[in-house]
Design an enzyme around this catalytic site. Structure first.
Site, short mmCIF file in Angstrom:
data_model
loop_
_atom_site.label_atom_id
_atom_site.label_comp_id
_atom_site.label_asym_id
_atom_site.label_seq_id
_atom_site.Cartn_x
_atom_site.Cartn_y
_atom_site.Cartn_z
N SER A 184 0.79 -1.10 0.01
CA SER A 184 0.15 -0.23 0.13
C SER A 184 0.86 1.13 -0.04
CB SER A 184 -0.80 -0.13 1.16
OG SER A 184 -1.98 0.64 1.11
N ASP A 448 -8.48 -4.54 -6.54
CA ASP A 448 -7.84 -3.54 -5.37
C ASP A 448 -8.32 -2.07 -5.82
OD1 ASP A 448 -6.25 -2.08 -3.62
OD2 ASP A 448 -4.33 -2.52 -4.47
#
Length: 514
Positions: A184, A448
């Site tokens: 991330s 995602d």
């Protein structure tokens, strides 16, 4: 006592306003600690992996005379043998305590360590958790919270730390291979560090790495709309289109009726209402391949699409039912009671009253405030409505100015008007989507919501090559980081197996410095 009081106050303040910028933070998945003793094959008893170690980190790498602060880190060397790699990871915008499990083979870090006889370190990012140069989070202190300072922290630690394991004073880069890992935001930091500090880390693993800083980040909702149940997206889009039409026609009576259907009639400003109902979509980020029908996002869609035991077709049930069902879900199942507690709707979701402690609390261990600073200054990623002509599951009322105004609320000493984050400069300094460095493995997920800021963004078509492989499974955010996801989803297993294969090949090429 100071630390405990700070923790309690910060937790209370965090509960006050479920701000959109914070609900959709690019954070790694949360995992429980493994229910087992950490013991090497030789039977040696190791310190608990929850043991906190401290490193004297420079407060300002541009001015070493300012001194140092104590940066916390955690370490697991259950698989380590002399000559094995040191795997370093920062959890990024979360306290390090929550990420200790990432030192174990429940995650890709531990799998690499197990395969290569390495050790894993989790180091807390400056200004998150209790790794703070100063005892407050004022804008004056946070001036030293920058991407470059965080990168320099990693370099200074790798080059100077004497690690607590046996022989830990003789494993600096050059003496042994170091691998940088992250997911991330910390995955982006991994890529940016490999660009900024060439040769420091021999190899790197970047999962769901949001390498491209983007101010107007409507792309967050693209994978959600593409992969959520189509009947659900149809009905969400119908409600959002209706809201935007009411707003465009200045039909405040119609907007008030719509707000009241959600139990949010007391929310004064329409942009705050639009942001509040956006909350349901952020639950998508919590999904992983093993998520079942009980996951909150699927409860939400079932509430809209299952009527009298019958599921709607791809077109959904239509606007009237969608408003009624979505509003009922808000009022009875989760959001209003669970998120707001005893607060009224305006106190809970309003963002215009700058006297609320949410905006004014400066105690440490308030990750949301620290992240707010980075968003406002450098990376943006404002999750907003799309341009005209594109399907919208989020209201176009929400534009970057909605979030930028809140930057002034949070940091009035730093901003007298809504700031523009320096995304262009960040992408130029650290190359963003244009990254091209050797021995950097990118792992992404098709579903995602942060995909559009990774090197697997739609239309980018970045070439995959053995020097810098790019793998994409069917997973969600950071799915490949979690070992068990490779058991549940074969496409995630392919990504994990490729990463282990490349790490083995790259580490076999490493040689110590002369």
């Amino acid at each position: 006592m100071w630390a405990l009081a700070s923790l309690l106050l910060a937790s209370l303040v965090r509960a006050a306003i479920p701000n959109a910028m914070l609900r959709g933070r690019p954070s790694l998945p949360k995992l429980p600690l493994p229910d087992r003793f950490i013991t090497p094959p030789n039977g040696t008893v190791l310190p608990p992996i929850t043991t906190v170690y401290y490193f004297d980190q420079l407060i300002d790498h541009n001015n070493p005379d300012l001194g140092t602060f104590q940066q916390r880190y955690w370490m697991n060397w259950e698989f380590y043998e002399p000559g094995g790699p040191i795997i370093l990871m920062t959890p990024g915008e979360d306290p390090g305590d929550d990420s200790v499990v990432f030192t174990t083979n429940e995650t890709i870090n531990g799998l690499i360590a197990q395969q290569q006889n390495g050790a894993v370190i989790i180091i807390e990012h400056r200004f998150f958790g209790y790794s703070n140069p100063y005892d407050n989070l004022t804008s004056q202190s946070l001036a030293l919270l920058t991407i470059q300072q965080a990168i320099d922290d990693l370099e200074y630690f790798a080059k100077t730390a004497d690690l607590p394991m046996p022989g830990g004073n003789a494993v600096k880069p050059g003496q042994t291979p170091w691998i940088l890992s992250g997911g991330s935001y910390s995955g982006a930091l991994t890529s940016w560090t490999m660009v900024n500090k060439p040769g420091l880390f021999w190899a790197a693993y970047a999962s769901s790495a949001v390498v491209e800083a983007i101010t107007d980040y409507y792309g967050y909702f693209t994978p959600i709309r593409e992969y959520m149940p189509q009947n659900c997206s149809s009905d969400v889009e119908a409600v959002i289109t209706y809201l935007d039409e009411l707003y465009g026609a200045n039909d405040m009576a119609g907007i008030q009726t719509l707000k009241e259907a959600f139990g949010l009639g007391d929310v004064v400003h329409v942009d705050d209402f639009a942001s509040a109902i956006q909350s349901n979509l952020f639950d998508w980020q919590n999904l992983q391949p093993d998520a079942g029908p009980g996951a909150m996002f699927f409860q939400f869609c079932d509430a809209l699409e299952v009527k009298n035991g019958v599921s709607a077709g791809p077109e959904g049930w239509g606007l009237e039912n969608a408003i009624k069902s979505w509003g009922n879900f808000w009022n009875t199942t989760y959001y209003y009671d669970d998120v707001c507690g005893s607060e009224d709707a305006e106190a809970c979701f309003g963002t215009y009253d700058t006297s609320q402690p949410y905006w004014t609390n400066v105690t440490v261990n308030n990750a949301e405030r620290s992240w707010f600073w980075m968003v406002c200054n450098q990376v943006g990623w404002y999750q907003v409505g799309p341009p005209e002509g594109q399907p919208a599951i989020v209201s176009r009322i929400l534009q970057p100015i909605y979030d930028q105004r809140q930057c002034v609320n949070m940091f009035p000493q730093a901003f007298t008007y809504p700031p523009q984050p320096t995304t262009t400069q960040i992408n130029a300094m650290y190359t963003g989507w244009n990254v091209n460095v050797p021995r950097l493995f990118f792992a992404n997920g098709l579903r995602d919501p942060w995909r559009e800021s990774t090197v697997s963004a739609d239309g980018l078509n970045k070439p995959d090559n053995p020097s810098m492989p790019i793998y994409e499974g069917d997973g969600f955010h950071g799915s490949d980081f979690i070992t068990k996801n490779g058991i549940v989803d074969p496409t995630v297993a392919v990504v994990q197996e490729a990463a282990l294969r490349y790490m083995k090949e790259w580490l076999a090429e490493w040689r110590p410095s002369a």
